[in-house]
Design a protein around this motif. Structure first.
Motif, short mmCIF file in Angstrom:
data_model
loop_
_atom_site.label_atom_id
_atom_site.label_comp_id
_atom_site.label_asym_id
_atom_site.label_seq_id
_atom_site.Cartn_x
_atom_site.Cartn_y
_atom_site.Cartn_z
N TYR A 38 0.81 -1.22 0.00
CA TYR A 38 0.00 0.00 0.00
C TYR A 38 0.84 1.26 0.00
O TYR A 38 1.94 1.30 0.54
N SER A 84 -3.72 0.55 -3.16
CA SER A 84 -2.81 -0.58 -3.34
C SER A 84 -1.85 -0.25 -4.47
O SER A 84 -2.24 -0.12 -5.63
N VAL A 87 -1.62 -3.07 -7.11
CA VAL A 87 -2.72 -3.04 -8.09
C VAL A 87 -2.52 -1.88 -9.07
O VAL A 87 -2.69 -2.03 -10.28
N ASP A 90 0.09 -2.85 -11.58
CA ASP A 90 -0.42 -3.83 -12.55
C ASP A 90 -1.29 -3.13 -13.59
O ASP A 90 -1.24 -3.46 -14.78
N CYS A 91 -2.08 -2.14 -13.16
CA CYS A 91 -2.95 -1.42 -14.10
C CYS A 91 -2.13 -0.53 -15.03
O CYS A 91 -2.35 -0.51 -16.24
N THR A 93 0.78 -0.92 -16.04
CA THR A 93 1.59 -1.71 -16.98
C THR A 93 0.76 -2.79 -17.65
O THR A 93 1.29 -3.81 -18.08
N CYS A 131 -9.65 1.16 -15.71
CA CYS A 131 -9.46 0.55 -14.39
C CYS A 131 -10.13 1.41 -13.33
O CYS A 131 -10.09 2.63 -13.40
N LYS A 132 -10.70 0.71 -12.34
CA LYS A 132 -11.30 1.42 -11.20
C LYS A 132 -10.68 0.80 -9.96
O LYS A 132 -10.95 -0.37 -9.67
N ILE A 133 -9.85 1.57 -9.26
CA ILE A 133 -9.17 1.01 -8.09
C ILE A 133 -9.71 1.67 -6.84
O ILE A 133 -9.69 2.90 -6.72
N ASN A 134 -10.16 0.84 -5.88
CA ASN A 134 -10.72 1.40 -4.65
C ASN A 134 -9.65 2.12 -3.84
O ASN A 134 -8.49 1.72 -3.82
#
Lengths: 281, 284
Positions: A38, A84, A87, A90-91, A93, A131-134
């Motif tokens: 995080y 995160s 995460v 990863d998004c 790339t 992408c939607k990251i919380n």
């Protein structure tokens, strides 16, 4: 393209909204501080700062100034959230990490504000990924209270001189000991591992030494497991500044040139290892 | 039952090795079916395989310089062998600079495929490295378990995007989720989606094209009356998709998939001399 894949018009009021022609300018810098899952993101008018901490003794910050972005706008004075980093990377790339000449992933980032996810729109070769990251409530960050007036010793080295040393650190040693002094050995890195102790000295007149401002002899030890991740930042950088204050707090600042020649910074702060007494040094 | 074959041509050998590498990525154990003209690599859709199944077919004439086969009986001139493709893949790794590779079915202590790799040597006699790969002979009464799967009655058939891009995207998505939704429509659009509590990611591909399939009465299946925009979707195990894409070492001539809404995704990858079909069932 379906409606949901379209990035929102710039007129919409987002707490944070940014565009970047080459997402690698962001992802490679974030990788240099990715030693925990995080991270805390802080966006201000000057740009983006991503902070990662561990064990309440080490903090790494990646700075991407607003000028690096093609568009960067923050509605309030500052916007902060926890996310995160694994995460996020990863998004960023999603289309791969190999950099073929002429291809790059374009990025658009939008954040509505507190409680909303971070939205990323990435495009490469006509393919679009959304992408939607919380996001979470940001934690309170450590304040090392490290300012230039409190610096006791400072050196600036060309990174190539340190890269091999850091890559080959004896990890069986619990600590990395750093000695900085106006007298010999000037700048020494030491480890105390299972096979014995190792010392690496850098003379003050070495070609790699760009600046040498040591006023006092200081020897400090830092937990090696905490400092090892800084090797990633070192690998990307061209120059590194190493500073200590009176308490032995360590500041490592890495100057990183991206693919377009723009300068960004990554810094690591580390507390000295308290477990050793003066007598042992 | 007899089988012996020989590959001498380096390009054929490399191509054959690549195919075995691909098969090894898709199946721990599979069936090798030998006929006079063709080789088949078959994975049936038993529960033990996670429900995925595979049918790979190649013409022996395109690879082997010599090929002799005698089946279990005259009227059933075929051989079915169960084997571990990774074993064959490893044996062929030693054959990269080989002068020749001979494969023979033997039964010294137990049935084996004996792979003899003839390597170049400085002296006049060649070096030969032999690998014995254990095989299980499948009795004729079980051959019906390994019939060629029918092309399912699909809702959408669509060409796959550039495999390199699809592979990168699926690899990243695999870090984020165990399942992936693959959906496509008859307007050449495909989406790959993952969704968890933490993150949702959707990749949109367009202008992929939909392959024309002749329907049973000989006419091209018409799109009349079928909604071109409506997506057919299936949620599948992302690892299976990633294995399929990771195994593709060379770009296929044709790559497409057929989606049966919520039931199964049927992938067809055609190279010049080999065709591979892979079926991934949808998660309930």
């Amino acid at each position: 393209m379906p409606f949901s894949a379209q990035p929102p018009a710039s007129g919409e009021r987002y707490a944070l909204s940014a565009s970047l022609d080459n997402a690698r300018h962001l992802s490679s810098l974030l990788r240099a501080v990715h030693f925990q899952d995080y991270a805390t993101c802080l966006a201000t008018a000057s740009g983006l700062r991503v902070t990662v901490e561990d064990a309440k003794c080490i903090q790494a910050n990646a700075f991407i100034q607003a000028e690096i972005f093609q568009e960067f706008s923050v509605q309030e004075e500052s916007v902060m959230f926890r996310i995160s980093l694994s995460v996020l990377l990863d998004c960023l790339t999603i289309f791969g990490t190999s950099s073929l000449p002429g291809t790059s992933t374009a990025l658009r980032m939008c954040y509505h504000g507190y409680g909303h996810p971070l939205m990323l729109f990435l495009e490469e070769g006509g393919v679009v990924t959304v992408c939607k990251i919380n996001t979470q409530e940001p934690d309170e960050l450590l304040d090392f209270d490290f300012c230039s007036t409190k610096v006791v010793n400072k050196i600036i080295l060309q990174s190539e001189g340190l890269r091999e040393a850091f890559a080959e650190l004896d990890m069986t040693s619990e600590v990395l000991q750093i000695t900085m002094s106006p007298d010999k050995p000037y700048f020494r890195l030491s480890t105390f591992g299972n096979a014995g102790s190792a010392h690496l000295d850098y003379p003050r007149d070495s070609d790699l030494m760009e600046a040498f401002y040591c006023n006092q002899t200081q020897t400090n030890r830092y937990k090696i497991s905490l400092l090892k991740p800084s090797t990633k930042a070192l690998a990307l950088s061209c120059k590194v500044s190493i500073r200590t204050d009176a308490q032995g707090f360590l500041s490592l600042q890495y100057m990183i040139r991206n693919e377009d020649g723009q300068i960004c910074f990554v810094e690591y702060y580390c507390c000295p290892d308290e477990n050793i007494t003066e007598a042992e040094l | 039952m007899r089988f012996r074959a020989k590959i001498v041509d380096v390009a054929c050998l490399n191509h054959f090795s690549r195919i075995i590498n691909t098969i090894a990525k898709l199946a721990k154990t599979c069936i090798l079916r030998l006929t006079v003209c063709k080789l088949y690599f078959i994975l049936s859709d038993k529960v033990a395989n996670g429900g995925a199944s595979m049918w790979c077919e190649l013409s022996q004439g395109n690879f082997f310089d010599e090929f002799q086969m005698e089946g279990v009986a005259a009227e059933h001139n075929e051989i079915y062998l169960e084997f571990v493709p990774e074993n064959l893949s490893r044996a062929l790794k030693t054959a990269q600079s080989a002068k020749a590779v001979k494969i023979k079915l033997t039964n010294k202590h137990c049935p084996c495929l004996r792979v003899a790799v003839e390597l170049p040597s400085l002296s006049s006699s060649s070096r030969i490295v032999t690998h014995d790969i254990p095989v299980g002979v499948i009795p004729r009464r079980m051959w019906n378990d390994f019939k060629e799967p029918r092309v399912p009655d699909f809702d959408v058939s669509i060409y796959l995007p550039v495999l390199k891009t699809m592979k990168s995207v699926v690899e990243r998505m695999k870090n984020l989720s165990n399942f992936i939704v693959i959906e496509a429509n008859l307007s050449g659009e495909m989406n790959l989606k993952i969704e968890t509590d933490l993150v949702s990611v959707t990749t949109h591909f367009k202008d992929l094209g939909n392959p024309p399939w002749a329907s049973e009465d000989g006419c091209q299946s018409s799109a009349q009356g079928r909604d071109l925009e409506s997506m057919a979707e299936a949620c599948i195990d992302i690892k299976k998709l990633q294995q399929l894409l990771a195994g593709q070492q060379v770009n296929p001539t044709k790559a497409l998939c057929n989606i049966v809404r919520k039931r199964i995704v049927h992938f067809i990858l055609l190279h010049e001399e080999v065709s591979l079909q892979y079926f991934i069932p949808a998660i309930a």
